[in-house]
Scaffold this motif. Structure first.
Motif, short mmCIF file in Angstrom:
data_model
loop_
_atom_site.label_atom_id
_atom_site.label_comp_id
_atom_site.label_asym_id
_atom_site.label_seq_id
_atom_site.Cartn_x
_atom_site.Cartn_y
_atom_site.Cartn_z
N GLU A 141 -7.87 -11.70 26.50
CA GLU A 141 -6.80 -11.56 25.51
C GLU A 141 -6.25 -10.15 25.47
N ASP A 142 -7.05 -9.17 25.91
CA ASP A 142 -6.62 -7.79 25.85
C ASP A 142 -5.83 -7.41 27.09
N PHE A 143 -5.24 -6.23 27.03
CA PHE A 143 -4.48 -5.74 28.16
C PHE A 143 -5.30 -4.70 28.91
N VAL A 144 -5.32 -4.82 30.23
CA VAL A 144 -6.20 -3.97 31.03
C VAL A 144 -5.51 -2.66 31.36
N GLY A 145 -6.28 -1.74 31.91
CA GLY A 145 -5.71 -0.56 32.53
C GLY A 145 -5.11 0.43 31.56
N CYS A 146 -4.32 1.30 32.08
CA CYS A 146 -3.83 2.41 31.27
C CYS A 146 -2.50 2.09 30.62
N CYS A 147 -1.64 1.35 31.24
CA CYS A 147 -0.34 1.08 30.61
C CYS A 147 0.06 -0.37 30.87
N VAL A 178 -0.20 -13.05 34.34
CA VAL A 178 0.81 -13.40 33.34
C VAL A 178 0.08 -14.16 32.25
N LYS A 179 0.36 -13.80 31.02
CA LYS A 179 -0.31 -14.47 29.91
C LYS A 179 0.72 -14.97 28.91
N VAL A 180 0.35 -16.02 28.20
CA VAL A 180 1.22 -16.58 27.17
C VAL A 180 0.50 -16.45 25.85
N TYR A 181 1.18 -15.92 24.86
CA TYR A 181 0.59 -15.68 23.54
C TYR A 181 1.36 -16.42 22.46
N GLU A 182 0.65 -16.72 21.39
CA GLU A 182 1.33 -17.07 20.14
C GLU A 182 1.94 -15.80 19.55
N ASP A 207 1.42 -14.41 16.93
CA ASP A 207 0.49 -13.54 16.21
C ASP A 207 -0.58 -12.95 17.13
N GLY A 208 -0.47 -13.19 18.40
CA GLY A 208 -1.36 -12.52 19.33
C GLY A 208 -2.49 -13.36 19.86
N ARG A 209 -2.56 -14.61 19.52
CA ARG A 209 -3.62 -15.46 20.07
C ARG A 209 -3.23 -15.86 21.49
N LEU A 210 -4.21 -15.78 22.37
CA LEU A 210 -3.93 -16.06 23.77
C LEU A 210 -3.89 -17.57 23.99
N LEU A 211 -2.79 -18.00 24.60
CA LEU A 211 -2.64 -19.43 24.87
C LEU A 211 -2.97 -19.79 26.31
N ASP A 265 -4.82 -28.59 18.78
CA ASP A 265 -4.49 -27.36 18.10
C ASP A 265 -5.71 -26.55 17.69
N ASN A 266 -6.82 -27.24 17.38
CA ASN A 266 -7.96 -26.48 16.91
C ASN A 266 -9.01 -26.25 17.99
N ALA A 267 -8.62 -26.41 19.24
CA ALA A 267 -9.60 -26.13 20.29
C ALA A 267 -9.82 -24.62 20.39
N PRO A 268 -11.08 -24.21 20.45
CA PRO A 268 -11.32 -22.77 20.41
C PRO A 268 -11.06 -22.11 21.76
N LEU A 269 -10.77 -20.86 21.70
CA LEU A 269 -10.70 -20.06 22.92
C LEU A 269 -12.08 -19.46 23.15
N ARG A 270 -12.65 -19.69 24.30
CA ARG A 270 -14.07 -19.34 24.52
C ARG A 270 -14.33 -17.86 24.32
N ASP A 271 -13.59 -17.03 25.05
CA ASP A 271 -13.95 -15.62 25.05
C ASP A 271 -13.59 -14.93 23.77
#
Lengths: 197, 325, 374
Positions: free
Chosen positions: C269-275, C298-302, C304-308, C354-360
């Motif tokens: 869910e986080d962004f890697v590296g320096c920029c 490439v990532k897709v987010y809600e 509010d920042g939840r990783l989809l 909708d309520n399936a958890p994100l593992r990490d």
């Protein structure tokens, strides 16, 4: 006796003249071609930071140092050449490990300072040359896409003893050490043309 | 700050090329730091300036001139020793042994085989001037100016004589070394014998195996320091082993010195054929009571022992005590 | 044998030593130098920094963002093939600088100094020549296309004719370093990476406002010198703040609306590296698509920042410093890989409940920021 000595003198004199002509001729040819002196420098496009600069320089602390090009540097807080991004992060999420084994890459906050959030600040990164040994780990870590590629290895002339044949050049796997002219004396038009080329 | 305008082009060229490789169209500008930070310009220390390199040439000319006067005119061992100490200090420890005519053999060879190789005027002077001096006055360079010769000369404690035959055989080595050095500097080595292939790139053998460079730099790899220490130890007992039996430039100088116009003459006036000079010479360069022009290294020791010299210096009636066999 | 010396005598040894003091001193000096040099022999390389604990084994960066199965992410995307480059018929020879999706899901690709227009099915429709230093492009809902170049914005009509353009710069006349342009109704928004803000212009070049100046934390920090953004139909701008590893939200008048994201190498869910993230796009259903470098993904987010969803690095060249993004009306994501000069399309295949958890997210304790005023 005098015959022998005069023949000896004749031989001596003729060989002397041949010798002078040879020396003069060769010296003339080379003077025409002579241009400036030359020094060694690393071509940043070819260098792959292989660590041989650290071990092959004739000096115990290599004359090759990492240099930060401030105009290209991002001044990032999370510099991939300063901190090892894959090391264990602390409670704030900032990695704790350092890339430089000699701790030669130093940083300080510059510009306007935000004491609350370190992410908001710009950091100037500079290399401590008394510690840097030219291993190139920071250079590799700063290469795109991870960084901007502002760090590069450079031969520093404050330390380089200007060997006739650079010992690192002999072993460099990328042929990255090139001989560049030091601009200066160009005795003939020929040689100044060569310098421009 | 980049101190000389002339050196800027290279560094800037490299930097500009490097940045344009990343962003072909858009050039990133540095951030606006705020506060009181001013953007530093990178420091690129310059190599030694041309004027300081000219000083090397000047010192060489001065050394050769002074050496010629001391060896041929003033005939003083003390003077030659002081000159060689000075040469050791400047060319040896201050300049760290680099630039030298022995290495210049390789530069000259390479510049003759590779037209794009940059060679400077100082290298040309360093190579040819001692040769011209040898053609005129003998091996002045060896006697007073060469730092490698100086260090060996100064550590000479108890010179022993080397058997004649061995000496003659060893005196072929410098020519062999000269040939190898020229071959490797100009062309490298590449040949095939059946299935066995040898490919060696161009290298500067003389610089790589310079025995005393570790001493002058006071740093170096272990094998270089070991070779150097070995030569120093050998030099304590066998006068100038490198100069006599390895130096490739010495090979050239000895060829030219044979035809020199003026050379070392042991006696100031007439020969006595007493042979004291031959005992005094640590290098076995006195053959038939005369200085052998090819192998005389112009150290000026023989002058001190010549009775004619002593007479000239006003030793009066004090003649040499000769120990009869 | 030396002259003027007594033939035999006790003083022999002393005399000889006295007369040879200089060579002896020279020998001692030389050997002392050798010893000094030997002491300076390089020791075995070792590290200066000693850590008190054994460091954790490092996570190789390419695996930091694993391609988890659909059970882990709520949504999964699959590659549908390449529009340009790769195995496609159309290829760019030297550069690929940006993509945009226009009305009717037409795709506009900028590269080689020209714009190539593709129908949704993939066939090439038109090729227009543009200025060679164009860095970005955008397609409006009426089919007009604008491109951004350093200091300039150029506008083309749906037929490819150059209908206008204006100089973009700040009040002192310095040209803007334009790295992204977008249409919003009749306005053009241009990202100025040199001034680190987004400029609003009308079609004729009149500057209507600035975005990015009102955040209390300061304007964008852009270590890699690239500012990317996208604007949705409601006028909410999502812009990348690469130095802070955030996707920031702004209103059209410059009011900051919030942000999400943080640095992290382990949590996908986080962004890697320096920029990072270096690129961003918004979908029609309000999701946010980000592109990252170093681990090219490439990532897709809600919002509010939840990783989809995550499209893994195996799809892209690891040397990419950008992944230009565009989204069409069906929710397909188009990604332009400038190193391979390939535009690939990814379509959603699965959507978990909708309520399936994100593992990490649970194990790493990632931080999510709701909309918050900053």
């Amino acid at each position: 006796m005098s015959d022998k000595s005069s023949r000896r003198q004749f031989i001596d004199r003729s060989f002397r003249i041949i010798g002078f002509l040879g020396i003069g001729g060769a010296a003339g040819v080379l003077t025409k071609r002579a241009s400036s002196s030359a020094v060694y420098q690393i071509d940043p496009f070819k260098c792959t930071s292989c660590d041989l600069c650290r071990t092959s320089c004739v000096l115990s602390l290599s004359a090759v140092k990492a240099v930060n090009d401030f105009e290209k540097c991002g001044y990032c807080m999370l510099c991939p050449a300063y901190m090892d991004v894959n090391s264990r992060p602390d409670e704030k999420g900032i990695p704790t490990g350092k890339v430089c084994p000699q701790d030669a890459l130093k940083r300080r906050v510059v510009g306007r300072v935000d004491l609350e959030d370190p992410n908001n600040n710009y950091y100037e990164y500079a290399i401590d040359e008394t510690r840097c040994d030219g291993c190139g780990k920071c250079v590799k870590a700063c290469l795109p896409p991870a960084g901007n590629g502002s760090l590069r290895l450079e031969i520093r002339y404050t330390r380089c003893v200007e060997c006739n044949e650079c010992a690192i050049r002999v072993v460099c796997p990328d042929d990255a050490i090139v001989r560049v002219p030091v601009p200066g004396m160009a005795p003939t038009a020929d040689s100044s043309e060569r310098e421009k080329a | 700050m980049i101190r000389s305008r002339r050196f800027r082009p290279l560094i800037l060229l490299l930097m500009v090329l490097a940045s344009s490789a990343l962003f072909a169209q858009y050039q990133r500008k540095p951030p606006d730091f705020g506060g009181s930070y001013s953007f530093p310009s990178p420091e690129h220390p310059e190599p030694r300036s041309e004027w300081v390199r000219l000083l090397d040439v000047g010192m060489l000319v001065a050394g050769l001139a002074l050496g010629t006067w001391l060896i041929l005119k003033r005939r003083s061992r003390g003077g030659v020793m002081l000159l060689s100490i000075g040469a050791l200090a400047y060319f040896g420890f201050y300049r760290k042994g680099c630039i030298c005519p022995i290495g210049a053999i390789q530069n000259v060879t390479l510049s003759l085989t590779d037209p794009s190789y940059i060679v400077s005027l100082s290298i040309v002077v360093f190579f040819f001037l001692p040769l011209a001096t040898a053609l005129l006055f003998g091996r002045i360079f060896c006697g007073g100016v060469c730092p490698i010769g100086a260090i060996q000369d100064l550590v000479l404690l108890r010179p022993r004589k080397v058997p004649e035959k061995l000496d003659r055989a060893l005196r072929w080595l410098p020519y062999l070394y000269l040939g190898l050095a020229v071959l490797f500097a100009g062309w490298g080595l590449g040949f095939k014998i059946g299935a066995w292939e040898v490919q060696a790139a161009r290298r500067f053998l003389i610089c790589e195996y310079d025995p005393f460079i570790g001493l002058f730099r006071i740093s170096g790899a272990f094998h270089m320091l070991a070779i150097g220490a070995g030569f120093i130890l050998a030099g304590m007992f066998f006068g100038r082993p490198y100069c006599r039996w390895l130096c490739p430039y010495g090979a050239l100088l000895s060829i030219l010195s044979r035809f020199s116009w003026k050379n070392v003459q042991v006696t100031p006036d007439k020969e006595l054929d007493c042979g004291l000079c031959a005992d005094a010479c640590p290098y076995g360069a006195i053959h038939n009571y005369r200085a052998d022009r090819a192998s005389c290294l112009a150290c000026a020791r023989c002058y001190e022992y010549c009775p004619r010299e002593q007479v000239l210096r006003g030793a009066g009636d004090e003649f040499v005590q000769v120990k009869l066999p | 044998m030396k002259p003027q010396q007594p033939e035999a005598g006790e003083g022999n040894l002393l005399d000889r030593l006295r007369k040879s003091w200089f060579p002896a001193a020279a020998v001692v000096g030389a050997l002392a130098s050798f010893i000094a040099a030997a002491l300076r022999l390089r020791p075995e390389p070792g590290t200066v920094l000693q850590t008190t604990e054994k460091p954790a084994p490092p996570v190789p960066p390419q695996q930091a963002g694993p391609n988890l199965p659909a059970g882990g992410f709520k949504r999964e995307y699959r590659k549908s093939g390449s529009l340009v480059g790769g195995a496609a018929a159309q290829q760019f020879r030297s550069s690929l600088a940006g993509i945009a999706v226009g009305p009717g899901d037409r795709v506009y690709a900028l590269g080689d100094g020209e714009i190539r227009t593709f129908e949704a099915g993939g066939s090439l429709v038109a090729v227009w020549k543009v200025v060679p230093n164009a860095s970005c492009l955008a397609a409006g809902s009426d089919g007009h296309v604008c491109i951004g170049a350093p200091g300039r914005v150029e506008i083309y009509d749906p037929a490819g004719r150059h209908t206008g353009g204006f100089a973009a710069g700040d009040s002192a006349g310095r040209p803007a370093g334009i790295t992204a342009v977008k249409w919003f109704r009749d306005e053009i928004l241009a990202a100025d990476a040199d001034a680190r803000l987004i400029r609003r212009y009308d079609r004729h070049g009149k500057q209507l406002g600035l975005i990015g100046t009102k955040a209390r934390a300061g304007s964008f920090i852009l270590p890699n010198g690239w500012l990317d953004f996208d604007v949705d139909a409601q006028g909410v701008i999502r812009a990348t703040d690469t130095g802070r590893h955030q996707v920031t939200a702004w209103a059209l008048d410059g009011t900051p609306l919030g942000s999400f994201g943080k640095f992290g190498m382990g949590n996908p869910e986080d962004f890697v590296g320096c920029c990072n993230p270096v690129n961003v796009a918004v979908t029609h259903d309000g999701k946010i698509v980000t592109g990252e470098k170093m681990v090219a993904r490439v990532k897709v987010y809600e919002p509010d920042g939840r990783l989809l969803a995550l499209v893994g690095p195996e799809n892209f060249d690891p040397k990419c410093i950008h992944l230009h993004l565009a989204v069409d009306s069906k929710g397909w994501i188009l990604v332009a890989d400038p190193v391979r000069r390939e535009v690939s399309r990814f379509f959603p295949v699965a959507e978990a409940a909708d309520n399936a958890p994100l593992r990490d997210r649970e194990t790493a304790g990632g931080i999510r920021q709701e909309y918050a005023r900053i």
